[in-house]
Design a protein around this motif. Structure first.
Motif, short mmCIF file in Angstrom:
data_model
loop_
_atom_site.label_atom_id
_atom_site.label_comp_id
_atom_site.label_asym_id
_atom_site.label_seq_id
_atom_site.Cartn_x
_atom_site.Cartn_y
_atom_site.Cartn_z
N LYS A 69 10.93 -5.09 5.05
CA LYS A 69 11.89 -6.33 3.40
C LYS A 69 12.96 -5.37 4.45
CE LYS A 69 13.47 -6.06 -0.66
NZ LYS A 69 13.26 -5.68 -1.67
N GLN A 90 13.35 -2.27 5.56
CA GLN A 90 13.80 -0.67 4.92
C GLN A 90 11.61 -0.94 5.41
OE1 GLN A 90 14.52 2.08 3.88
NE2 GLN A 90 12.14 2.90 3.10
N GLY A 91 10.92 -0.11 6.61
CA GLY A 91 9.49 -0.06 6.63
C GLY A 91 8.43 1.06 5.60
N THR A 92 7.43 0.20 4.58
CA THR A 92 6.58 0.72 4.34
C THR A 92 5.49 1.18 5.20
OG1 THR A 92 7.90 -0.10 2.30
CG2 THR A 92 5.46 0.66 2.22
N THR A 94 1.19 2.29 4.91
CA THR A 94 0.30 2.55 4.36
C THR A 94 -0.90 3.04 5.73
OG1 THR A 94 0.12 0.73 2.93
CG2 THR A 94 -1.53 1.86 3.00
N ILE A 103 1.47 6.78 0.84
CA ILE A 103 2.32 5.28 1.39
C ILE A 103 3.56 5.80 2.25
CG2 ILE A 103 3.48 3.22 1.04
CD1 ILE A 103 1.30 2.64 -1.31
N ALA A 105 7.60 6.05 4.16
CA ALA A 105 8.53 4.92 4.80
C ALA A 105 9.37 5.35 5.05
CB ALA A 105 9.69 4.57 2.61
N PHE A 129 9.17 6.47 12.35
CA PHE A 129 7.85 7.38 11.67
C PHE A 129 7.09 7.34 12.00
CE2 PHE A 129 3.80 6.18 8.71
CZ PHE A 129 4.58 6.80 7.29
#
Length: 242
Positions: A69, A90-92, A94, A103, A105, A129
């Motif tokens: 996002k 902002q990376g999420t 899963t 989950i 971030a 990440f």
């Protein structure tokens, strides 16, 4: 931050945490396989990290699904009068094996004079990440354990409010004088604004060079930083954030 979900577990089920731990052990160190000749630093490429991660998650039977996002964007003029686009995401992520789900971030930032700033920001978030989740290191000292700003505090916007270099009030010079000012490091003459920009971008060698500056060189460095002239260099055709 990690959140968890889980469904009914079959017999002899190996937990997702154990699978991640096994993948962490399996991945090993990843050598720096890329070089930015313009800004004089080497790096672990996105391709090398993704290939290593894909191997261990496949072997350990889980997957990582990214989602991004955009949270901020801006434009800045380059030294040559062009426009450099900065994007912050902002990376999420899963992580799931179909039974349990975690989950996580990670923020990311990217800049480009064309249309690739969003892609670079997403790549940055995903790359770091993976590095944090799997404790990925290289075969040298990890530059991410050091401050980008050798005088304390990160200078990149993605790490919050930056601390300024410790110095007395710098003497004033013209912008042209500051942009043309040169020092000599172990590789030869180089514009100081370039070294500052490299340190901002995470180059550990340039950060070490700045840390050793004394006298007038240190004063000029402080003035370049306070006046944010390094952004002109970051906005040049060289690609930052590899």
């Amino acid at each position: 931050m990690l959140m968890t979900e889980e469904n009914t577990k079959p017999k002899n089920y190996v937990s997702l945490a154990e699978k991640i731990a096994k993948a962490n052990k399996d991945i090993g160190a990843i050598a720096k396989d890329g070089n930015n000749n313009y800004q004089r630093y080497s790096f672990q490429s996105e391709a090398a990290i993704k290939a290593a991660v894909q191997r261990v998650i496949s072997d350990n039977k889980f997957s990582i699904i990214p989602n991004f996002k955009v949270i901020d964007k801006e434009q800045q003029k380059t030294q040559k009068g062009g426009i450099n686009n900065f994007v912050y995401v902002q990376g999420t992520f899963t992580i799931t094996d179909g039974i349990e789900t975690l989950i996580g971030a990670m923020p990311g930032a990217g800049s480009d004079t064309g249309e690739k700033a969003v892609q670079k920001a997403c790549t940055s978030a995903q790359k770091y990440f993976y590095k944090q989740l799997f404790n990925i290191t290289d075969k040298d000292e990890d530059p991410d354990t050091q401050d980008s700003n050798p005088n304390g505090g990160y200078v990149g916007r993605t790490n919050g409010t930056a601390k300024k270099p410790n110095s007395q009030s710098p003497k004033l010079h013209t912008e042209k004088q500051l942009l043309e000012y040169e020092i000599t490091d172990e590789k030869g003459p180089v514009k100081l604004v370039q070294v500052v920009a490299e340190a901002v971008a995470g180059n550990q060698d340039s950060a070490a060079t700045l840390q050793k500056l004394t006298g007038k060189n240190k004063e000029i460095y402080a003035e370049i930083y306070h006046r944010k002239l390094y952004k002109n260099w970051l906005g040049s055709p060289a690609k930052v954030g590899k």
